[in-house]
Design a protein around this motif. Structure first.
Motif, PDB file in Angstrom:
ATOM      1  N   HIS A  79       0.829  -1.209   0.000  1.00  0.00           N
ATOM      2  CA  HIS A  79       0.000   0.000   0.000  1.00  0.00           C
ATOM      3  C   HIS A  79       0.862   1.257   0.000  1.00  0.00           C
ATOM      4  CE1 HIS A  79      -2.799   2.990   1.812  1.00  0.00           C
ATOM      5  NE2 HIS A  79      -3.707   2.327   1.146  1.00  0.00           N
ATOM      6  N   ARG A  96     -10.959   8.326  -1.224  1.00  0.00           N
ATOM      7  CA  ARG A  96     -10.163   7.114  -1.385  1.00  0.00           C
ATOM      8  C   ARG A  96      -8.710   7.381  -1.740  1.00  0.00           C
ATOM      9  NH1 ARG A  96     -14.036   3.394  -5.021  1.00  0.00           N
ATOM     10  NH2 ARG A  96     -12.557   1.778  -4.416  1.00  0.00           N
ATOM     11  N   ASP A 109       0.065  -4.930 -11.145  1.00  0.00           N
ATOM     12  CA  ASP A 109       0.821  -5.381  -9.979  1.00  0.00           C
ATOM     13  C   ASP A 109       2.197  -5.933 -10.349  1.00  0.00           C
ATOM     14  OD1 ASP A 109      -1.266  -4.644  -8.404  1.00  0.00           O
ATOM     15  OD2 ASP A 109      -1.691  -6.630  -7.593  1.00  0.00           O
ATOM     16  N   ASP A 125     -10.614   1.330  -6.973  1.00  0.00           N
ATOM     17  CA  ASP A 125     -10.775   0.023  -6.321  1.00  0.00           C
ATOM     18  C   ASP A 125      -9.418  -0.664  -6.185  1.00  0.00           C
ATOM     19  OD1 ASP A 125     -13.505   0.332  -6.125  1.00  0.00           O
ATOM     20  OD2 ASP A 125     -13.958  -0.886  -7.902  1.00  0.00           O
ATOM     21  N   TRP A 126      -8.637  -0.603  -7.238  1.00  0.00           N
ATOM     22  CA  TRP A 126      -7.311  -1.254  -7.238  1.00  0.00           C
ATOM     23  C   TRP A 126      -6.399  -0.610  -6.181  1.00  0.00           C
ATOM     24  CZ3 TRP A 126      -2.427   0.669  -8.366  1.00  0.00           C
ATOM     25  CH2 TRP A 126      -1.412  -0.292  -8.495  1.00  0.00           C
ATOM     26  N   ALA A 178      -7.263  -1.709  -2.683  1.00  0.00           N
ATOM     27  CA  ALA A 178      -6.948  -3.105  -2.369  1.00  0.00           C
ATOM     28  C   ALA A 178      -5.473  -3.364  -2.110  1.00  0.00           C
ATOM     29  CB  ALA A 178      -7.431  -4.012  -3.494  1.00  0.00           C
ATOM     30  N   ARG A 179      -4.637  -2.371  -2.336  1.00  0.00           N
ATOM     31  CA  ARG A 179      -3.214  -2.617  -2.161  1.00  0.00           C
ATOM     32  C   ARG A 179      -2.848  -2.692  -0.701  1.00  0.00           C
ATOM     33  NH1 ARG A 179      -4.616  -3.448  -6.123  1.00  0.00           N
ATOM     34  NH2 ARG A 179      -3.979  -5.491  -5.608  1.00  0.00           N
TER      35      ARG A 179
END
Length: 276
Positions: free
Chosen positions: A4, A29, A238, A271-272, A275-276
């Motif tokens: 993150h 976010r 990723d 969203d990506w 999620a990190r």
């Protein structure tokens, strides 16, 4: 998988005026003050972009409006555009691109022309981003690209403006790392933001990659590290970012961070990130 903190470290992202309804969600976010580029699409008006930049300021984000050199009719028009963003408290940072038209609408044929004009400095712009091309440009010779980048860096320094470089998309982490090292070898020490596409459908990614010169799914998977299991799936960056961050050496590459292109949609990219 990348962490993150690595993703969010001095992150920048981009949107268009069409994403205005999602600005509040983006602010919730993203890190406070995150840089958000406001692209200069021909399908949107200058007023649309100013309104979007103003909304970003309202929600605690840092807008970075794009200025397309070849679409600007005059130095006065450039000054007026910057002043419009200044009235929205959104002119401290801008990103200057050449733009699409083959024939300039006015005196600016390139981002370098805009910077060297001094108009940005006279209107209080404090930071200017410019583009970089890790794998070259289809219409511009490499020696011309390197000369222009060096001149942009020097002009910004001479005018007391902070600068940064945001790279065009590449799917090849070693090629990007080698290009960053060459930037430093040329004596250009501006911070670099590596341009990365956010998650998108495999079919769309492959179509985009083909426009960038990647001929096949297998070639894209080899370069990008994407797990392309089927055309209906989604690919994310990723593996590319893992390889990029693993290869970074601050002694060689200097200051490097990430810029996310939202080709697959702003929501999917947010969203990506989350999620990190």
């Amino acid at each position: 998988m990348i962490g993150h903190d690595a993703v969010l470290a001095d992150l920048s992202i981009e949107l268009s005026a069409a994403d205005l309804p999602q600005v509040q969600e983006a602010a919730a976010r993203l890190p406070g003050g995150a840089r958000v580029h406001v692209t200069a699409l021909t399908t949107e008006t200058h007023a649309d972009r100013v309104a979007t930049a103003s909304e970003l300021v309202t929600h605690g984000l840092t807008p970075v409006p794009h200025l397309a050199a070849r679409r600007i009719a005059s130095a006065a028009a450039l000054g007026a555009s910057v002043q419009d963003f200044a009235h929205a408290a959104a002119a401290a940072s801008v990103f200057v691109i050449g733009g699409d038209p083959r024939t300039p609408a006015g005196p600016f044929a390139s981002a370098l022309d805009v910077i060297e004009s001094g108009v940005l400095a006279r209107h209080g712009v404090r930071e200017v981003g410019v583009g970089g091309y890790p794998e070259g440009h289809p219409a511009i010779a490499d020696d011309v690209l390197w000369d222009a980048l060096a001149r942009k860096s020097a002009a910004l320094t001479d005018q007391g403006i902070a600068g940064s470089i945001t790279s065009q998309v590449s799917f090849d982490a070693p090629a990007v790392l080698a290009w960053i090292a060459r930037v430093r070898e040329h004596g250009i020490m501006l911070p670099i933001r590596v341009g990365v596409p956010g998650p998108m459908g495999v079919a769309r990614l492959l179509a985009f990659a083909r426009r960038m010169g990647v001929a096949s799914t297998a070639s894209l998977a080899r370069k990008y590290g994407a797990q392309l299991g089927g055309m209906l799936g989604t690919a994310d960056p990723d593996d590319f970012l893992d390889a990029l961050f693993a290869g970074l050496d601050t002694r060689v590459h200097g200051e490097v961070s990430t810029h996310l292109y939202t080709f697959g949609g702003l929501g999917a990219t947010l969203d990506w990130i989350g999620a990190r």
